[in-house]
Write a protein that holds these residues in place. Structure first.
Motif, PDB file in Angstrom:
ATOM      1  N   LEU A   1       0.841  -1.201   0.000  1.00  9.75           N
ATOM      2  CA  LEU A   1       0.000   0.000   0.000  1.00  9.75           C
ATOM      3  C   LEU A   1       0.870   1.242   0.000  1.00  9.75           C
TER       4      LEU A   1
ATOM      5  N   ARG B   1      -6.991   8.023  11.922  1.00  9.62           N
ATOM      6  CA  ARG B   1      -8.424   8.299  11.912  1.00  9.62           C
ATOM      7  C   ARG B   1      -9.061   8.188  13.299  1.00  9.62           C
TER       8      ARG B   1
ATOM      9  N   VAL C   1      -7.420  -5.503  10.145  1.00 11.77           N
ATOM     10  CA  VAL C   1      -6.450  -5.925   9.131  1.00 11.77           C
ATOM     11  C   VAL C   1      -5.071  -6.103   9.773  1.00 11.77           C
TER      12      VAL C   1
ATOM     13  N   ASP D   1      -7.786   0.219   9.985  1.00  6.03           N
ATOM     14  CA  ASP D   1      -8.679  -0.225   8.909  1.00  6.03           C
ATOM     15  C   ASP D   1      -9.192   0.958   8.084  1.00  6.03           C
ATOM     16  N   ARG D   2      -9.644   2.010   8.778  1.00  4.29           N
ATOM     17  CA  ARG D   2     -10.180   3.162   8.041  1.00  4.29           C
ATOM     18  C   ARG D   2      -9.100   3.789   7.166  1.00  4.29           C
TER      19      ARG D   2
ATOM     20  N   ILE E   1      -6.537   2.286   5.957  1.00  7.18           N
ATOM     21  CA  ILE E   1      -6.187   1.379   4.860  1.00  7.18           C
ATOM     22  C   ILE E   1      -7.073   1.629   3.642  1.00  7.18           C
ATOM     23  N   ALA E   2      -8.330   1.985   3.874  1.00  6.25           N
ATOM     24  CA  ALA E   2      -9.212   2.266   2.732  1.00  6.25           C
ATOM     25  C   ALA E   2      -8.635   3.403   1.883  1.00  6.25           C
ATOM     26  N   THR E   3      -8.114   4.435   2.551  1.00  4.21           N
ATOM     27  CA  THR E   3      -7.482   5.541   1.822  1.00  4.21           C
ATOM     28  C   THR E   3      -6.296   5.026   1.011  1.00  4.21           C
TER      29      THR E   3
ATOM     30  N   LEU F   1      -5.763   1.988  -0.049  1.00  6.01           N
ATOM     31  CA  LEU F   1      -6.232   1.142  -1.155  1.00  6.01           C
ATOM     32  C   LEU F   1      -6.664   2.005  -2.327  1.00  6.01           C
ATOM     33  N   MET F   2      -7.412   3.057  -2.051  1.00  2.00           N
ATOM     34  CA  MET F   2      -7.848   3.969  -3.113  1.00  2.00           C
ATOM     35  C   MET F   2      -6.622   4.547  -3.833  1.00  2.00           C
TER      36      MET F   2
ATOM     37  N   ARG G   1      -4.510   1.924  -5.815  1.00  2.00           N
ATOM     38  CA  ARG G   1      -5.216   1.515  -7.028  1.00  2.00           C
ATOM     39  C   ARG G   1      -5.104   2.586  -8.104  1.00  2.00           C
TER      40      ARG G   1
ATOM     41  N   LEU H   1      -9.107  12.022  -3.539  1.00  2.00           N
ATOM     42  CA  LEU H   1      -9.372  11.698  -2.130  1.00  2.00           C
ATOM     43  C   LEU H   1      -9.987  12.906  -1.420  1.00  2.00           C
TER      44      LEU H   1
END
Lengths: 331, 331
Positions: B52, B77, B84, B102-103, B105-107, B109-110, B113, B128
């Motif tokens: 990541l 966050r 995770v 976890d929160r 990690i979503a950033t 991942l975005m 990607r 973002l």
């Protein structure tokens, strides 16, 4: 005794859990040797979402046999949380019809990272299993990417000049998870399969097996796709081991899942006999439910009727025992 | 009024929160126009972990101004969970000294990607921020990868023939997070910076600014690295806007963080005056704490003493107001 099983997701994994439970109760085979179970897992429902490579069937087998599965659901992790998924949704990330749990995401991060470093899926799977210790050797059917796509009607597309309705192809997961297989599949395609090779160890595991087992997995998109990997079906035809299967259909309906929608797509009746027919070129024995005891078997296939509902651990182990007993009869 | 600020992580983000709070209280500038704040964020402590891509400083600014930050901690966050991370640890994934929520990690991942699809970091950051609406235009200092590495003694390495102890370079995050900057930094290197270009809009934001502000960010690894992006320091020297800074040092110690360890590494005293000296080629005004009011300023730098502890929202807004007032004096 060397047992080689082909497996899809939930149904296959539950059967394998029963197989291991049964083998645990008789830790050596009749000749005094240890049991070795190799599982050839379906990888054609693999999908990349949010940049993560996801192998639902391999993970379902790994989690189920390694003690990490959500027991009622049959897939995903026990005690799962959804912190990442909630945030991805807040970002508006697509697709939103596939929700990844946090625990599960860790597996996908490990896999995606290793694949990115150039490790083949078989090595990645071995590395993940080093933690889970599933008690079997879990091999992906192939290290090459294969993805099942489903051709469905496209109500928004332009019909052809002759009036043929427009169609589009969606990833199997979209058809299965988002559309609940409720939209008729015009065609089911395993994209990439012609160029794929069996993963290292797959053909050997079939050739060297004492028994080959087909658990009650989806005959089209799980077992059917595994068999379609070039060389794999030939290896099963050629092995000296008896091949025994467990019908995924009881009384005209799938035990679980939506195998009927897949069978319809390939023009096959949803019945224990029709599925046996798909395997008639190599099948030695076929376990069906008592209500299907009058199924007409293809020539050379020995039918045996036993209760097939995997309602609890004991019932599932009994099915596995029946499969091995049938193999012994055939040997 | 167009305000352009350079910023690192926690200290810079808190100052910017105060700046926006202050501006909210006077929604238009003296000429009746709206305020526009552009933030040029440090990207040299970016790091790739578990596959990541993580931009700690950009995210700290984005979360702080967008209302998602963990308020006491100042980074990460609010309401974070670690599903995770716990699983990654169970897999034995390295490194274990950096825990991702976890929160958060979503950033990542975005971002990972989008970068994988070929979008530059500036576009990713904009995407973002479309969710977070930080109230500023947040620009990475560069779209090119730059990573700060820290040279430290290597007790396990072979000393050189002349007895010089062996050294090794570690990523800034390893020195900062794992080693708590407690191991002396022999050298601090911004790897890749010579080849880097300022991100689109960065030089324009400096040239077109009415005020350029340096928040109390780390003068070595945050502001220092931003200034080291080729062309950036020249743009600040050339802008007609007054440049005002807020000392990150109060009475010989950093307000927060471990800036002293970084200053020592580059042979600079930990004092408000010594940091002003680093900026003497462009600095117009310098805010110091009352106890540092006798600091000897470089020629041409106007010193002003005000309370500098960002103890609450009001105190922080007052510091921002003092910085803008000082800029007005200089204009």
């Amino acid at each position: 005794m060397r047992i080689t099983a082909l497996a899809g997701g939930v149904g296959g994994a539950r059967f394998l859990r029963g197989l291991l439970d049964h083998l645990d109760s008789r830790p050596t085979d009749p000749s005094g040797g240890p049991h070795e179970v190799t599982v050839i897992g379906n990888t054609a429902d693999d999908v990349t979402l949010h940049g993560l490579r996801i192998c639902p069937d391999l993970d379902t087998v790994m989690y189920t046999l390694g003690g990490g599965i959500h027991p009622e659901q049959g897939w995903g992790r026990a005690g799962e949380t959804f912190g990442v998924a909630d945030e991805l949704r807040a970002y508006g990330a697509e697709p939103q019809w596939f929700t990844l749990g946090d625990r599960d995401i860790a597996t996908h991060l490990m896999r995606t990272r290793m694949l990115g470093l150039g490790y083949p899926l078989s090595s990645v799977t071995e590395a993940l299993c080093a933690r889970w210790q599933p008690g079997v050797r879990l091999l992906p059917m192939s290290d090459d990417p294969i993805e099942t796509h489903v051709v469905i009607d496209d109500p928004e597309g332009e019909p052809a000049d002759d009036g043929t309705p427009a169609v589009k192809a969606v990833h199997f997961q979209e058809w299965w998870v988002r559309l609940h297989a409720a939209v008729p599949a015009r065609q089911i395609l395993a994209v990439g399969i012609e160029q794929a090779k069996p993963a290292p160890g797959v053909l050997e595991a079939i050739a060297d097996a004492d028994v080959v087992v087909l658990p009650p997995s989806n005959p089209v998109v799980s077992i059917g796709t595994i068999l379609a990997v070039p060389g794999l079906r030939d290896a099963i035809r050629a092995t000296k081991a008896p091949v025994v299967g467990v019908s995924p259909i009881i009384g005209g309906a799938p035990v679980r899942g939506m195998a009927d929608a897949c069978l319809t797509a390939i023009g096959v009746e949803t019945s224990a006999a029709a599925v046996a027919d798909l395997y008639s070129d190599f099948l030695g024995g076929w376990l069906v439910a008592p209500g299907d005891a009058d199924s007409k078997m293809p020539e050379g296939v020995t039918l045996k009727a036993v209760p097939l509902l995997m309602s609890d651990a004991e019932a599932t182990a009994a099915i596995a025992r029946a499969a091995l007993d049938l193999a012994t009869e055939l040997r």
